[in-house]
Design an enzyme around this catalytic site. Sequence first.
Site, PDB file in Angstrom:
ATOM      1  N   LYS A 171      11.444   5.335  -9.189  1.00 11.49           N
ATOM      2  CA  LYS A 171      12.394   6.405  -8.882  1.00 11.49           C
ATOM      3  C   LYS A 171      12.665   6.298  -7.388  1.00 11.49           C
ATOM      4  O   LYS A 171      11.905   6.796  -6.562  1.00 11.49           O
ATOM      5  CB  LYS A 171      11.757   7.752  -9.219  1.00 11.49           C
ATOM      6  CG  LYS A 171      12.737   8.854  -9.538  1.00 11.49           C
ATOM      7  CD  LYS A 171      13.752   9.146  -8.465  1.00 11.49           C
ATOM      8  CE  LYS A 171      13.237  10.051  -7.376  1.00 11.49           C
ATOM      9  NZ  LYS A 171      14.220  10.260  -6.292  1.00 11.49           N
ATOM     10  N   GLU A 246       1.110   7.940   0.304  1.00 10.47           N
ATOM     11  CA  GLU A 246       1.346   7.530   1.698  1.00 10.47           C
ATOM     12  C   GLU A 246       2.278   8.583   2.274  1.00 10.47           C
ATOM     13  O   GLU A 246       3.453   8.630   1.943  1.00 10.47           O
ATOM     14  CB  GLU A 246       1.957   6.129   1.691  1.00 10.47           C
ATOM     15  CG  GLU A 246       1.766   5.410   2.989  1.00 10.47           C
ATOM     16  CD  GLU A 246       2.887   5.697   3.956  1.00 10.47           C
ATOM     17  OE1 GLU A 246       2.839   6.784   4.596  1.00 10.47           O
ATOM     18  OE2 GLU A 246       3.798   4.864   4.066  1.00 10.47           O
ATOM     19  N   CYS A 280       7.078   6.231   8.814  1.00 10.38           N
ATOM     20  CA  CYS A 280       5.854   7.019   8.613  1.00 10.38           C
ATOM     21  C   CYS A 280       4.831   6.706   9.698  1.00 10.38           C
ATOM     22  O   CYS A 280       4.080   7.576  10.116  1.00 10.38           O
ATOM     23  CB  CYS A 280       5.276   6.752   7.246  1.00 10.38           C
ATOM     24  SG  CYS A 280       5.126   5.014   6.887  1.00 10.38           S
ATOM     25  N   GLU A 379       5.278  15.981  11.731  1.00 10.83           N
ATOM     26  CA  GLU A 379       6.122  14.797  11.739  1.00 10.83           C
ATOM     27  C   GLU A 379       7.580  15.236  11.985  1.00 10.83           C
ATOM     28  O   GLU A 379       8.125  16.019  11.214  1.00 10.83           O
ATOM     29  CB  GLU A 379       6.007  14.134  10.370  1.00 10.83           C
ATOM     30  CG  GLU A 379       6.428  12.704  10.325  1.00 10.83           C
ATOM     31  CD  GLU A 379       6.052  12.048   8.989  1.00 10.83           C
ATOM     32  OE1 GLU A 379       6.131  12.703   7.945  1.00 10.83           O
ATOM     33  OE2 GLU A 379       5.686  10.857   9.034  1.00 10.83           O
TER      34      GLU A 379
HETATM   35  N1  LIG Z   1       5.829   8.739   4.734  1.00 11.35           N
HETATM   36  C1  LIG Z   1       7.091   8.381   4.733  1.00 11.35           C
HETATM   37  O1  LIG Z   1       7.450   7.219   4.823  1.00 11.35           O
HETATM   38  C2  LIG Z   1       8.132   9.437   4.539  1.00 11.35           C
HETATM   39  C3  LIG Z   1       7.953  10.718   5.012  1.00 11.35           C
HETATM   40  N2  LIG Z   1       8.936  11.631   4.844  1.00 11.35           N
HETATM   41  C4  LIG Z   1       8.752  12.971   5.446  1.00 11.35           C
HETATM   42  O2  LIG Z   1       9.292  13.953   4.596  1.00 11.35           O
HETATM   43  C5  LIG Z   1      10.305  14.703   5.284  1.00 11.35           C
HETATM   44  C6  LIG Z   1      11.360  15.142   4.317  1.00 11.35           C
HETATM   45  O3  LIG Z   1      12.011  14.018   3.732  1.00 11.35           O
HETATM   46  P1  LIG Z   1      12.379  14.043   2.181  1.00 11.35           P
HETATM   47  O4  LIG Z   1      13.419  13.051   1.857  1.00 11.35           O
HETATM   48  O5  LIG Z   1      12.675  15.455   1.812  1.00 11.35           O
HETATM   49  O6  LIG Z   1      11.006  13.550   1.511  1.00 11.35           O
HETATM   50  P2  LIG Z   1      10.494  13.775   0.031  1.00 11.35           P
HETATM   51  O7  LIG Z   1       9.023  13.735   0.072  1.00 11.35           O
HETATM   52  O8  LIG Z   1      11.169  14.960  -0.562  1.00 11.35           O
HETATM   53  O9  LIG Z   1      11.092  12.513  -0.781  1.00 11.35           O
HETATM   54  C7  LIG Z   1      10.416  11.320  -1.029  1.00 11.35           C
HETATM   55  C8  LIG Z   1      10.648  10.895  -2.481  1.00 11.35           C
HETATM   56  O10 LIG Z   1      10.086  11.877  -3.348  1.00 11.35           O
HETATM   57  C9  LIG Z   1      11.042  12.311  -4.308  1.00 11.35           C
HETATM   58  N3  LIG Z   1      10.765  13.712  -4.680  1.00 11.35           N
HETATM   59  C10 LIG Z   1      11.201  14.843  -4.082  1.00 11.35           C
HETATM   60  N4  LIG Z   1      10.746  15.930  -4.741  1.00 11.35           N
HETATM   61  C11 LIG Z   1       9.994  15.476  -5.769  1.00 11.35           C
HETATM   62  C12 LIG Z   1       9.249  16.120  -6.809  1.00 11.35           C
HETATM   63  N5  LIG Z   1       9.180  17.442  -6.926  1.00 11.35           N
HETATM   64  N6  LIG Z   1       8.571  15.336  -7.698  1.00 11.35           N
HETATM   65  C13 LIG Z   1       8.622  13.995  -7.596  1.00 11.35           C
HETATM   66  N7  LIG Z   1       9.329  13.335  -6.655  1.00 11.35           N
HETATM   67  C14 LIG Z   1       9.988  14.056  -5.736  1.00 11.35           C
HETATM   68  C15 LIG Z   1      12.369  12.109  -3.587  1.00 11.35           C
HETATM   69  O11 LIG Z   1      13.442  12.074  -4.523  1.00 11.35           O
HETATM   70  C16 LIG Z   1      12.129  10.791  -2.888  1.00 11.35           C
HETATM   71  O12 LIG Z   1      12.305   9.721  -3.797  1.00 11.35           O
HETATM   72  C17 LIG Z   1      10.785  13.766   6.381  1.00 11.35           C
HETATM   73  O13 LIG Z   1      11.350  14.444   7.432  1.00 11.35           O
HETATM   74  C18 LIG Z   1       9.493  13.080   6.751  1.00 11.35           C
HETATM   75  O14 LIG Z   1       8.760  13.873   7.632  1.00 11.35           O
HETATM   76  C19 LIG Z   1      10.088  11.327   4.179  1.00 11.35           C
HETATM   77  C20 LIG Z   1      10.313  10.077   3.688  1.00 11.35           C
HETATM   78  C21 LIG Z   1       9.360   9.024   3.857  1.00 11.35           C
HETATM   79  O1  LIG Z   2       7.770   4.574   6.950  1.00 12.49           O
HETATM   80  C1  LIG Z   2       6.757   4.019   6.697  1.00 12.49           C
HETATM   81  C2  LIG Z   2       6.606   2.548   6.790  1.00 12.49           C
HETATM   82  C3  LIG Z   2       7.647   1.737   6.513  1.00 12.49           C
HETATM   83  C4  LIG Z   2       7.506   0.373   6.632  1.00 12.49           C
HETATM   84  C5  LIG Z   2       6.300  -0.108   7.026  1.00 12.49           C
HETATM   85  S1  LIG Z   2       6.110  -1.728   7.141  1.00 12.49           S
HETATM   86  O2  LIG Z   2       7.440  -2.262   7.359  1.00 12.49           O
HETATM   87  O3  LIG Z   2       5.491  -2.153   5.931  1.00 12.49           O
HETATM   88  O4  LIG Z   2       5.283  -2.051   8.273  1.00 12.49           O
HETATM   89  C6  LIG Z   2       5.262   0.696   7.289  1.00 12.49           C
HETATM   90  C7  LIG Z   2       5.414   2.030   7.182  1.00 12.49           C
END
Ligand SMILES: NC(=O)C1=CN([C@@H]2O[C@H](COP(=O)(O)OP(=O)(O)OC[C@H]3O[C@@H](n4cnc5c(N)ncnc54)[C@H](O)[C@@H]3O)[C@@H](O)[C@H]2O)C=CC1
Ligand SMILES: O=Cc1ccc(S(=O)(=O)O)cc1
Length: 477
Positions: A171, A246, A280, A379
């Site tokens: 997804k 993650e 992240c 974050e």
């Molecule tokens: N660790 C990382 O790489 C990421 C961290 N974030 C953090 O989250 C904040 C908000 O971004 P969002 O896009 O709202 O993140 P999110 O956590 O809502 O979305 C990430 C994924 O989870 C899915 N999702 C959302 N609600 C869900 C539910 N109830 N059940 C299952 N799947 C669900 C979304 O469709 C998307 O595919 C960002 O500002 C950032 O701080 C966001 C994206 C990536």
């Molecule tokens: O946002 C988290 C994130 C995205 C990419 C990578 S990496 O490209 O695998 O290093 C690590 C963390």
Amino acid sequence: MQYHYIANAAVASSAGRTIAVIDPSDGQPYDEIQRGTVEDIDTAVRAAQQCYDGVWRSLAPAERGRLLQRLSAKITENADELAAIEQRDCGKPTRQARADAAALARYFEFYAGACDKLHGETIPYQEGFSVLTWREPHGVTGHIVPWNYPMQIFGRCVAAALAAGNVCVVKPSEDACLSILRVAQLAAEAGLPAGAINIVTGYGHEVGDALARHPGVRHISFTGSPRIGTLIQQAAAERHCPVTLELGGKSPQIVFADADLDAAVPVIVNAIVQNSGQTCSAGSRLLIDSLIYEPLLERLAQAFESLRVGPAAMDLDLGPLIRQSQQQRVWDFLSDAQVAGIPLVAQGTVVDEAPDTGFYQAPTLLRDVPADHRLAQQEVFGPVLAAMPFHDEDHAVELANATPFGLVAGVWTRDGARQLRMARRVASGQVFINNYGAGGGVELPFGGVKSSGHGREKGFEALYGFTTLKTVAIRHG
Ligand SMILES: NC(=O)C1=CN([C@@H]2O[C@H](COP(=O)(O)OP(=O)(O)OC[C@H]3O[C@@H](n4cnc5c(N)ncnc54)[C@H](O)[C@@H]3O)[C@@H](O)[C@H]2O)C=CC1
Ligand SMILES: O=Cc1ccc(S(=O)(=O)O)cc1
């Protein structure tokens, strides 16, 4: 128009509804994806299970490896197209989009080579017994992928899951899923059997939730926000399904007075501006030895002022943020900083060519950020670096560990003993000494402690999470 990709075929949503795809560089819609349903997830899980039972589970590991290697080659052949798709969908500068396509190919290459090297042990037990362990796949694994690095995050979890012998239902984020849909087509062209990789697009609270709850899904890997990570873990707990989470971080870069600043400055800047800070593992806190606080901030101010932000295709230092709500989130943090009297040291420039309708944010350096302010605790997921001084090693460790997160840390010092002490004392899943990688190479296990999540992606370690260990004890005679 884009469709789900299930059992190597394009499939429309059972509800016949779609979601607009927005270009973050100008805020305009340019395509549509399917708004999936609970039924669509069920169709995908059934297709995956059929593939698992029919073909996948009986394939020799070396044959699985050959298929993944072929997919890696296909990705490389089509890397320019994939990079162009990702660039428009996510607003990535050209260099970043190309690097992401190359990393995707590398994930499949790395895990292709691992398929036939994943084995159990024999265990010395009692006279008359032979005991052995097998690493068995879970079966159908669910993958909920965010929008910041769609190709890379898809690659790191799906390649590892397939290598370990699983089949996948993915997804992707409703904000960026076009590259993943294209990779699934390439997988079919590479010879992966129908049902090995299935993609269902749509909103998280609809299809993401349905995937996390589906009884046929035996492992969930999720990358995204801590709030949604909690919901996923709760949904999975209902049926005791293992999860890998993650969830991002508030990662510190810790600079001691003896550091090589010529080496450190560009890396510190890149760690917060790469992907416009939407990473992240972004190095979003800067802890500086008070002996070099002013001179280092001066150097960083110069670097920040030279940074330019603009449409992805201009390939500047930064592209736009992913969407308007993310831009608003960054503005909210910056206005809180202003209210709290946190000094702004320097900002980059949004170029004149950037349309007003795009989601741009100039990179921003703040100083003297109090350790308990939300800018030092939460974050931002934007290009905002929060600097603060420390007065000795203990203080540096105290500040480094004073957030709910623990994903990555960078330590800059020439003192070898201090390098090792700091690596031990900082609570995080990865520590980089005199360098900093956004997660590092494909080979390096990646994941967090505390609210950054649990489980490990990347490297050989990820394969263990995508398997379950069976112990077989044979009594002879
Ligand atoms: N660790 C990382 O790489 C990421 C961290 N974030 C953090 O989250 C904040 C908000 O971004 P969002 O896009 O709202 O993140 P999110 O956590 O809502 O979305 C990430 C994924 O989870 C899915 N999702 C959302 N609600 C869900 C539910 N109830 N059940 C299952 N799947 C669900 C979304 O469709 C998307 O595919 C960002 O500002 C950032 O701080 C966001 C994206 C990536
Ligand atoms: O946002 C988290 C994130 C995205 C990419 C990578 S990496 O490209 O695998 O290093 C690590 C963390």
